[in-house]
Scaffold this active site. Sequence first.
Site, short mmCIF file in Angstrom:
data_model
loop_
_atom_site.label_atom_id
_atom_site.label_comp_id
_atom_site.label_asym_id
_atom_site.label_seq_id
_atom_site.Cartn_x
_atom_site.Cartn_y
_atom_site.Cartn_z
N THR A 233 0.87 -1.18 0.00
CA THR A 233 0.00 0.00 0.00
C THR A 233 0.90 1.23 0.00
OG1 THR A 233 -0.04 0.37 2.39
CG2 THR A 233 -1.56 -1.29 1.53
N CYS A 234 0.29 2.42 0.05
CA CYS A 234 1.13 3.62 0.06
C CYS A 234 1.92 3.72 1.37
CB CYS A 234 0.28 4.87 -0.15
SG CYS A 234 -1.08 5.04 1.01
N ASP B 181 -7.64 3.26 10.30
CA ASP B 181 -7.89 3.29 8.86
C ASP B 181 -7.99 1.84 8.37
OD1 ASP B 181 -7.98 3.71 6.18
OD2 ASP B 181 -6.27 5.06 6.08
N ILE C 152 -7.83 6.59 -3.55
CA ILE C 152 -7.57 7.82 -2.79
C ILE C 152 -8.12 9.02 -3.55
CG2 ILE C 152 -5.73 9.39 -1.97
CD1 ILE C 152 -4.17 6.98 -1.05
#
EC number: 1.2.1.70
Length: 418
Positions: free
Chosen positions: A57-58, A118, A197
Amino acid sequence: MRDYHISKHNSFYAVGLSYKKADAEVRGKFSLDVPAIDHILGKAKEIGIDGLLAISTCNRTELYGFAQHPYQLIKLLCDETHGTVEEFQEVAYVYKNHDAISHMFKVGTGLDSQILGDFEIISQIKQGFYRSKKQEMANPFLERLCNAVIQASKRIKNETEISSGATSVAFASVKYILDNVDDISNKNILLFGTGKIGRNTCENLVKHSNNSHITLINRTREKAEDIAGKFHLTVKDYGDLQTEIRKADILVVATGAQLPTVSKALIYPKKPLLVLDLSVPKNVSDDVKELDNVTLVHLDQLSQITDETLTKRKEYVPKAEAIIEKVKKDFLKWLETRKFAPVINALKDKLNTMKTEEIDFQTKKIEGFDQLQAEIISDRIIQKITKQFANHLKSNEVDTDDSLELIQKVFQLELHSK
């Protein structure tokens, strides 16, 4: 917990890096797209690793799998990405067996996220498992573990308020805009990239800025049109990017490219321009900062925005941890059962062989011997003996490995691998 007895390798490892020690640039070097994940799984199979899950993921890139040594997993990752083993080791973490299990629970339930609570990561774990299963790299251990983490995540979502309030990278970016830009409803906003996003940012912008001057650009126009249609926004072609950047007051970049897509040359700032880069790897070149009228803010800076929402979320951490402990305990109980099942099955086989031999002997020796009655009694005794051993092995007070060894020695058991 020295050996899981469910893989030809003795140890389960989690290796990876995250926002905690690795900045966006380093994380970018080790990020994996879907073809790269598939390639790693294929290579792992070739070198005899029989269970592997990859997530990227980021905020993190991680491999979970069975190996003789964690370096096997580290090498797989480094061979497939732009980072070196040396760079990885500077920021990496390696967890083994019980610690690796605990780490996946923490990650999957949002307790290790850059923004607490999150839950985006759980869908990455689901997708990672789907890829592993497709490549025949998901063994029963990984399947059970992923299901347990998903279960814990669901319970935490439903039973606590750890994800209450709008806090995410997308919300943080909009909060930054609202806090730092005056007269937001009259500014021209350009959103480049419509991944997850990008979509969430767009939704938050529309909701909180009361702005109808939002333009979307995506390499694939149809994707931008899908989102624009929902919110009555303008869509422009990818070829218009430079023109639209020059019109914009705010540029939000949320593309999934591996290399920067917005360079200094694209920007001609005659008026102030705020650029938010929500991508990992970075999609806006660092040299953009050199331009006088431009303010460049990256995802990592946005994620440091803490407010009362996050403070409130922290109150629910102990409750979330208690849920994790309960689900993890059930998983470990299953794991212990998997661990001693081959020994219990071998013991049962051994006792059944003894029973058969003894009944054959007694049938020949005693006239009118009631074979059926003897079978019923013997089976019940065997059932009780094996249950007694199983209960002993389940007990927290015993060293399972030593007990398993002793049982095998006393009964001279031969274990049959599946």
